[in-house]
Enzyme design. Structure first.
Site, PDB file in Angstrom:
ATOM      1  N   ARG A   1       0.880  -1.177   0.000  1.00  0.00           N
ATOM      2  CA  ARG A   1       0.000   0.000   0.000  1.00  0.00           C
ATOM      3  C   ARG A   1       0.912   1.220   0.000  1.00  0.00           C
ATOM      4  O   ARG A   1       1.711   1.402   0.927  1.00  0.00           O
ATOM      5  CB  ARG A   1      -0.896   0.002   1.236  1.00  0.00           C
ATOM      6  CG  ARG A   1      -1.527   1.371   1.498  1.00  0.00           C
ATOM      7  CD  ARG A   1      -2.608   1.345   2.533  1.00  0.00           C
ATOM      8  NE  ARG A   1      -3.783   0.682   2.010  1.00  0.00           N
ATOM      9  CZ  ARG A   1      -4.992   0.783   2.564  1.00  0.00           C
ATOM     10  NH1 ARG A   1      -5.182   1.511   3.651  1.00  0.00           N
ATOM     11  NH2 ARG A   1      -6.029   0.161   2.048  1.00  0.00           N
TER      12      ARG A   1
ATOM     13  N   HIS B   1      -7.472   0.742  -6.256  1.00  0.00           N
ATOM     14  CA  HIS B   1      -7.646  -0.126  -5.076  1.00  0.00           C
ATOM     15  C   HIS B   1      -8.347  -1.416  -5.537  1.00  0.00           C
ATOM     16  O   HIS B   1      -9.503  -1.678  -5.199  1.00  0.00           O
ATOM     17  CB  HIS B   1      -8.478   0.611  -4.026  1.00  0.00           C
ATOM     18  CG  HIS B   1      -8.390   0.024  -2.648  1.00  0.00           C
ATOM     19  ND1 HIS B   1      -7.605  -1.074  -2.345  1.00  0.00           N
ATOM     20  CD2 HIS B   1      -8.995   0.387  -1.477  1.00  0.00           C
ATOM     21  CE1 HIS B   1      -7.731  -1.353  -1.054  1.00  0.00           C
ATOM     22  NE2 HIS B   1      -8.565  -0.491  -0.506  1.00  0.00           N
TER      23      HIS B   1
ATOM     24  N   GLN C   1     -10.068  -4.013  -3.024  1.00  0.00           N
ATOM     25  CA  GLN C   1     -11.364  -3.565  -2.500  1.00  0.00           C
ATOM     26  C   GLN C   1     -12.470  -3.875  -3.512  1.00  0.00           C
ATOM     27  O   GLN C   1     -13.549  -4.358  -3.156  1.00  0.00           O
ATOM     28  CB  GLN C   1     -11.320  -2.059  -2.214  1.00  0.00           C
ATOM     29  CG  GLN C   1     -12.632  -1.502  -1.710  1.00  0.00           C
ATOM     30  CD  GLN C   1     -12.982  -1.985  -0.311  1.00  0.00           C
ATOM     31  OE1 GLN C   1     -12.195  -1.861   0.592  1.00  0.00           O
ATOM     32  NE2 GLN C   1     -14.175  -2.556  -0.148  1.00  0.00           N
TER      33      GLN C   1
ATOM     34  N   ASP D   1     -17.282   7.266  -0.957  1.00  0.00           N
ATOM     35  CA  ASP D   1     -15.969   7.175  -0.307  1.00  0.00           C
ATOM     36  C   ASP D   1     -15.664   8.548   0.296  1.00  0.00           C
ATOM     37  O   ASP D   1     -16.344   9.543  -0.007  1.00  0.00           O
ATOM     38  CB  ASP D   1     -14.913   6.764  -1.356  1.00  0.00           C
ATOM     39  CG  ASP D   1     -13.536   6.510  -0.756  1.00  0.00           C
ATOM     40  OD1 ASP D   1     -13.428   6.329   0.474  1.00  0.00           O
ATOM     41  OD2 ASP D   1     -12.552   6.494  -1.536  1.00  0.00           O
TER      42      ASP D   1
ATOM     43  N   CYS E   1     -16.345   1.642   1.024  1.00  0.00           N
ATOM     44  CA  CYS E   1     -15.143   0.831   1.252  1.00  0.00           C
ATOM     45  C   CYS E   1     -14.662   0.932   2.691  1.00  0.00           C
ATOM     46  O   CYS E   1     -13.953   0.045   3.162  1.00  0.00           O
ATOM     47  CB  CYS E   1     -14.042   1.252   0.289  1.00  0.00           C
ATOM     48  SG  CYS E   1     -13.664   3.017   0.342  1.00  0.00           S
TER      49      CYS E   1
ATOM     50  N   ARG F   1     -13.229  -8.643   1.954  1.00  0.00           N
ATOM     51  CA  ARG F   1     -11.818  -8.359   1.682  1.00  0.00           C
ATOM     52  C   ARG F   1     -10.988  -9.604   1.989  1.00  0.00           C
ATOM     53  O   ARG F   1     -10.075  -9.956   1.239  1.00  0.00           O
ATOM     54  CB  ARG F   1     -11.321  -7.195   2.564  1.00  0.00           C
ATOM     55  CG  ARG F   1     -11.930  -5.849   2.276  1.00  0.00           C
ATOM     56  CD  ARG F   1     -11.528  -5.322   0.935  1.00  0.00           C
ATOM     57  NE  ARG F   1     -10.081  -5.204   0.789  1.00  0.00           N
ATOM     58  CZ  ARG F   1      -9.334  -4.187   1.230  1.00  0.00           C
ATOM     59  NH1 ARG F   1      -9.913  -3.153   1.806  1.00  0.00           N
ATOM     60  NH2 ARG F   1      -8.024  -4.160   1.036  1.00  0.00           N
TER      61      ARG F   1
HETATM   62  N1  NVA Z   1      -9.970   6.827  -1.243  1.00  0.00           N
HETATM   63  C1  NVA Z   1      -9.574   6.332   0.059  1.00  0.00           C
HETATM   64  C2  NVA Z   1      -9.834   4.874   0.161  1.00  0.00           C
HETATM   65  C3  NVA Z   1      -9.520   4.288   1.511  1.00  0.00           C
HETATM   66  C4  NVA Z   1      -9.748   2.803   1.554  1.00  0.00           C
HETATM   67  C5  NVA Z   1      -8.112   6.654   0.296  1.00  0.00           C
HETATM   68  O1  NVA Z   1      -7.297   6.471  -0.619  1.00  0.00           O
HETATM   69  O2  NVA Z   1      -7.769   7.089   1.395  1.00  0.00           O
HETATM   70  N1   CP Z   2     -11.077  -0.121   2.679  1.00  0.00           N
HETATM   71  C1   CP Z   2      -9.793  -0.163   3.091  1.00  0.00           C
HETATM   72  O1   CP Z   2      -8.856  -0.381   2.325  1.00  0.00           O
HETATM   73  O2   CP Z   2      -9.645   0.043   4.432  1.00  0.00           O
HETATM   74  P1   CP Z   2      -8.267   0.273   5.199  1.00  0.00           P
HETATM   75  O3   CP Z   2      -7.745   1.629   4.773  1.00  0.00           O
HETATM   76  O4   CP Z   2      -8.621   0.235   6.653  1.00  0.00           O
HETATM   77  O5   CP Z   2      -7.299  -0.799   4.824  1.00  0.00           O
END
Ligand code: NVA
Ligand code: CP
Length: 313
Positions: free
Chosen positions: A116, A143, A146, A233, A272, A300
């Site tokens: 990540r 992502h 997800q 989101d 998500c 997930r």
């Molecule tokens: N768009 C959000 C998704 C988190 C799972 C982010 O990138 O923070």
């Molecule tokens: N939806 C998701 O990826 O959650 P986290 O940021 O908690 O991993």
């Protein structure tokens, strides 16, 4: 294609999961079929040994609850060993190159990397310099894990994916990008409803539209009307500064009771997570029986186990 009729081959034509751009509809169905099977095996307490003797490095340059815990548990449930590496604690966070990092991890017998991070190009580099599978656990652009879990959740809720009207409200971010790609490929009608200036990138919209129906609109009514799924989101993704102008632009795209009323009577609400009640969604919607957020979060685990079991040999 109907998932219940899908004959799983037990393999996919990809070595990595960087973005759903690279996944054919067959690959997506293969993952979903495996995810459904693994979920059922979990329910029945059946052992799964797909990763016996394997170690998967989990590199995080951003925070996480779901991705971290579901990958750690997923690797363990498949008989393997997860190795959590925060980029704050490893030399990558102090400027060591991706090239050197992946080469060293391979020498220690790491069998795959889930990462990540910010830049999608870092994943491309890992793939180029290494020889082990690379899995995207979220970047600024995509992502995919997800969305695979989300597709499994929609399938479980409606018994089909094809023809589902799927409406995403809010920032044209990494979620919007991956939902367009995954959704269009499996035959959903994907609406991205964003204010002017916050739409997803044109090239990703065009790429997704090659596979199916994708509509980008600034009209909440157009997106919400008779829809099966409403998805949203956060206003500000990880790594983005809070900004009043953006908040004001996104507020009219909040999923609230009046938006839910425009949808089909059996419409589902998805997110998500993490969510900010009172911003992108109201508490009454996200905490209502129409909300399937925890099914999504659970999936997930199953979808990622499916991905790992197919990619890691
Ligand atoms: N768009 C959000 C998704 C988190 C799972 C982010 O990138 O923070
Ligand atoms: N939806 C998701 O990826 O959650 P986290 O940021 O908690 O991993």
């Amino acid at each position: 294609m109907d998932l219940s009729q899908y004959k799983a081959k037990g393999k996919i034509d990809n070595k990595h999961l960087l973005t759903l751009k690279d996944y054919s509809v067959g690959d997506i169905y293969e993952v979903l079929a495996r995810a459904v099977k693994l979920k059922d095996m979990n329910r029945r307490g059946k052992k799964q040994n797909y990763l016996k003797g394997k170690t998967v490095a989990l590199i995080f340059a951003k925070s996480s609850t779901r991705t971290r815990v579901s990958f750690e548990q997923g690797v363990r449930q498949l008989g393997g060993t997860p190795l959590f590496l925060s980029s704050n604690d490893i030399q990558l966070g102090r400027g060591e190159t991706i090239h050197d990092t992946v080469k060293v991890l391979e020498r220690y017998g790491i069998d795959a990397i889930m990462i990540r991070t910010f830049k999608q190009s870092d994943l491309e580099e890992l793939k180029e310099y290494g020889s082990i599978p690379i899995i995207n656990g979220l970047t600024d652009d995509f992502h995919p894990c997800q969305v695979l879990a989300d597709l499994q959740t929609v399938y479980e809720r409606f018994g089909r994916l094809e023809g589902i009207k799927f409406a995403y409200f809010g920032d044209g971010n990494n979620m919007a990008n991956s939902l367009m790609l995954g959704g269009a490929k499996v035959g959903m009608k994907v609406y991205i409803c964003s204010p002017k200036g916050f739409e997803p990138k044109k090239e990703i919209v065009e790429e997704a539209a090659r596979f199916g129906e994708v509509v980008v609109t600034s009209s909440v009514e157009e997106a919400a009307k008779d829809t099966d799924v409403l998805y949203t989101d956060v206003f500000f993704s990880m790594g983005q500064e809070k900004d009043k102008k953006k908040e004001d632009a996104l507020m009219p795209y909040q999923v609230n009771a009046s938006v839910m009323d425009m949808a089909k009577s059996d419409a589902a609400f998805m997110h998500c997570l993490p969510a900010h009640r009172g911003e992108e969604v109201t508490a009454d919607v996200i905490d209502s029986p129409r909300s399937i957020i925890f099914e999504q979060a659970e999936n997930r685990l199953h979808a990622q186990k499916a991905v790992m079991s197919l990619l890691i040999k």
